[in-house]
Design a protein around this motif. Structure first.
Motif, PDB file in Angstrom:
ATOM      1  N   TYR A  94     -11.454 -22.143 -26.825  1.00  0.00           N
ATOM      2  CA  TYR A  94     -12.565 -21.684 -27.908  1.00  0.00           C
ATOM      3  C   TYR A  94     -13.749 -21.777 -27.060  1.00  0.00           C
ATOM      4  CZ  TYR A  94      -9.434 -23.161 -31.570  1.00  0.00           C
ATOM      5  OH  TYR A  94      -8.198 -23.162 -32.540  1.00  0.00           O
ATOM      6  N   CYS A  95     -14.611 -20.955 -27.285  1.00  0.00           N
ATOM      7  CA  CYS A  95     -15.958 -20.681 -26.714  1.00  0.00           C
ATOM      8  C   CYS A  95     -16.963 -21.519 -27.761  1.00  0.00           C
ATOM      9  CB  CYS A  95     -16.357 -19.187 -26.627  1.00  0.00           C
ATOM     10  SG  CYS A  95     -17.932 -18.907 -26.454  1.00  0.00           S
ATOM     11  N   ALA A  96     -18.201 -22.238 -27.196  1.00  0.00           N
ATOM     12  CA  ALA A  96     -18.873 -22.697 -28.374  1.00  0.00           C
ATOM     13  C   ALA A  96     -20.204 -22.799 -27.689  1.00  0.00           C
ATOM     14  CB  ALA A  96     -18.478 -24.338 -28.406  1.00  0.00           C
ATOM     15  N   ALA A  97     -21.266 -23.022 -28.597  1.00  0.00           N
ATOM     16  CA  ALA A  97     -22.756 -23.053 -28.269  1.00  0.00           C
ATOM     17  C   ALA A  97     -23.367 -23.983 -28.782  1.00  0.00           C
ATOM     18  CB  ALA A  97     -23.292 -21.593 -28.499  1.00  0.00           C
ATOM     19  N   ARG A  98     -24.510 -24.589 -28.066  1.00  0.00           N
ATOM     20  CA  ARG A  98     -25.188 -25.580 -28.792  1.00  0.00           C
ATOM     21  C   ARG A  98     -26.753 -24.930 -28.880  1.00  0.00           C
ATOM     22  NH1 ARG A  98     -25.952 -31.095 -29.621  1.00  0.00           N
ATOM     23  NH2 ARG A  98     -28.016 -31.936 -29.384  1.00  0.00           N
ATOM     24  N   THR A  99     -27.267 -24.984 -30.214  1.00  0.00           N
ATOM     25  CA  THR A  99     -28.603 -24.326 -29.942  1.00  0.00           C
ATOM     26  C   THR A  99     -29.804 -25.405 -30.543  1.00  0.00           C
ATOM     27  OG1 THR A  99     -28.164 -23.595 -32.274  1.00  0.00           O
ATOM     28  CG2 THR A  99     -27.420 -22.075 -30.591  1.00  0.00           C
ATOM     29  N   VAL A 100     -29.400 -26.377 -30.392  1.00  0.00           N
ATOM     30  CA  VAL A 100     -30.502 -27.555 -30.772  1.00  0.00           C
ATOM     31  C   VAL A 100     -30.770 -28.163 -29.532  1.00  0.00           C
ATOM     32  CG1 VAL A 100     -29.903 -27.672 -33.073  1.00  0.00           C
ATOM     33  CG2 VAL A 100     -28.716 -29.263 -31.455  1.00  0.00           C
ATOM     34  N   TYR A 101     -31.690 -29.465 -29.614  1.00  0.00           N
ATOM     35  CA  TYR A 101     -32.120 -29.989 -28.429  1.00  0.00           C
ATOM     36  C   TYR A 101     -30.969 -30.386 -27.450  1.00  0.00           C
ATOM     37  CZ  TYR A 101     -30.210 -33.924 -30.694  1.00  0.00           C
ATOM     38  OH  TYR A 101     -29.547 -34.990 -31.536  1.00  0.00           O
ATOM     39  N   PRO A 102     -31.173 -30.414 -25.965  1.00  0.00           N
ATOM     40  CA  PRO A 102     -30.554 -30.478 -24.914  1.00  0.00           C
ATOM     41  C   PRO A 102     -29.852 -31.989 -25.272  1.00  0.00           C
ATOM     42  CG  PRO A 102     -32.344 -29.510 -23.828  1.00  0.00           C
ATOM     43  CD  PRO A 102     -32.732 -30.126 -25.649  1.00  0.00           C
ATOM     44  N   ASN A 103     -28.328 -31.930 -24.821  1.00  0.00           N
ATOM     45  CA  ASN A 103     -27.700 -33.212 -24.527  1.00  0.00           C
ATOM     46  C   ASN A 103     -26.749 -32.962 -23.384  1.00  0.00           C
ATOM     47  OD1 ASN A 103     -25.479 -32.444 -25.845  1.00  0.00           O
ATOM     48  ND2 ASN A 103     -25.603 -33.744 -27.682  1.00  0.00           N
ATOM     49  N   THR A 104     -25.725 -33.767 -23.405  1.00  0.00           N
ATOM     50  CA  THR A 104     -24.862 -33.847 -22.273  1.00  0.00           C
ATOM     51  C   THR A 104     -23.836 -32.778 -22.449  1.00  0.00           C
ATOM     52  OG1 THR A 104     -23.488 -35.589 -23.201  1.00  0.00           O
ATOM     53  CG2 THR A 104     -24.978 -36.269 -21.726  1.00  0.00           C
ATOM     54  N   CYS A 105     -23.702 -32.017 -23.764  1.00  0.00           N
ATOM     55  CA  CYS A 105     -22.678 -31.090 -24.181  1.00  0.00           C
ATOM     56  C   CYS A 105     -21.580 -31.331 -23.655  1.00  0.00           C
ATOM     57  CB  CYS A 105     -23.474 -29.796 -23.694  1.00  0.00           C
ATOM     58  SG  CYS A 105     -24.966 -29.559 -24.396  1.00  0.00           S
ATOM     59  N   THR A 106     -20.914 -32.509 -23.926  1.00  0.00           N
ATOM     60  CA  THR A 106     -19.440 -32.644 -23.272  1.00  0.00           C
ATOM     61  C   THR A 106     -18.446 -32.880 -24.475  1.00  0.00           C
ATOM     62  OG1 THR A 106     -19.658 -34.946 -22.774  1.00  0.00           O
ATOM     63  CG2 THR A 106     -20.051 -33.475 -21.039  1.00  0.00           C
TER      64      THR A 106
END
Length: 124
Positions: A94-106
């Motif tokens: 799966y491809c995923a995106a985060r569009t809110v404030y940055p974090n580690t994104c893991t």
């Protein structure tokens, strides 16, 4: 229209390669990070690799040295080059995106938008 659409999955023998693509219309300049996750049968969804807005990458230990995540901002495509594939890499990707404030994104919970997935099957 913002959407994530994966392609490039398929069946391959162990040792082979595949390149996954994620058409990420509307995401490249509004996401703080983008990632590839996978979920095998009966397993939890796990991060494979992620890339943030400045190009910093993080990989799961199991794919380090074999997989490479890149993105083409102009074409709005996220890629996952997978080499030296193993049977244990078999999963839905799966491809995923985060569009809110940055974090580690893991973690899967770090991401707010997901594609529908593309199946990768590696035979021994």
């Amino acid at each position: 229209q913002v959407q994530l659409v994966e392609s490039g999955g398929g069946s391959v023998q162990a040792g082979g390669s595949l390149r996954l693509s994620c058409a990420a219309s509307g995401y490249m300049y509004r996401s703080t990070c983008m990632g590839w996750f996978r979920q095998g049968s009966g397993k939890e969804r796990e991060m494979v690799a992620r890339i943030d807005s400045v190009g910093k990458t993080i990989y799961a230990d199991s794919v380090k040295g074999r997989f490479t995540i890149t993105k083409d901002n102009a074409k709005e495509i996220l890629y996952l080059q997978m080499n030296s594939l193993r049977p244990e890499d078999t999963a839905m990707y799966y491809c995923a995106a985060r569009t809110v404030y940055p974090n580690t994104c893991t973690l899967p919970t770090d991401y707010n938008d997901w594609g529908q997935g593309t199946q990768v099957t590696v035979s021994s």
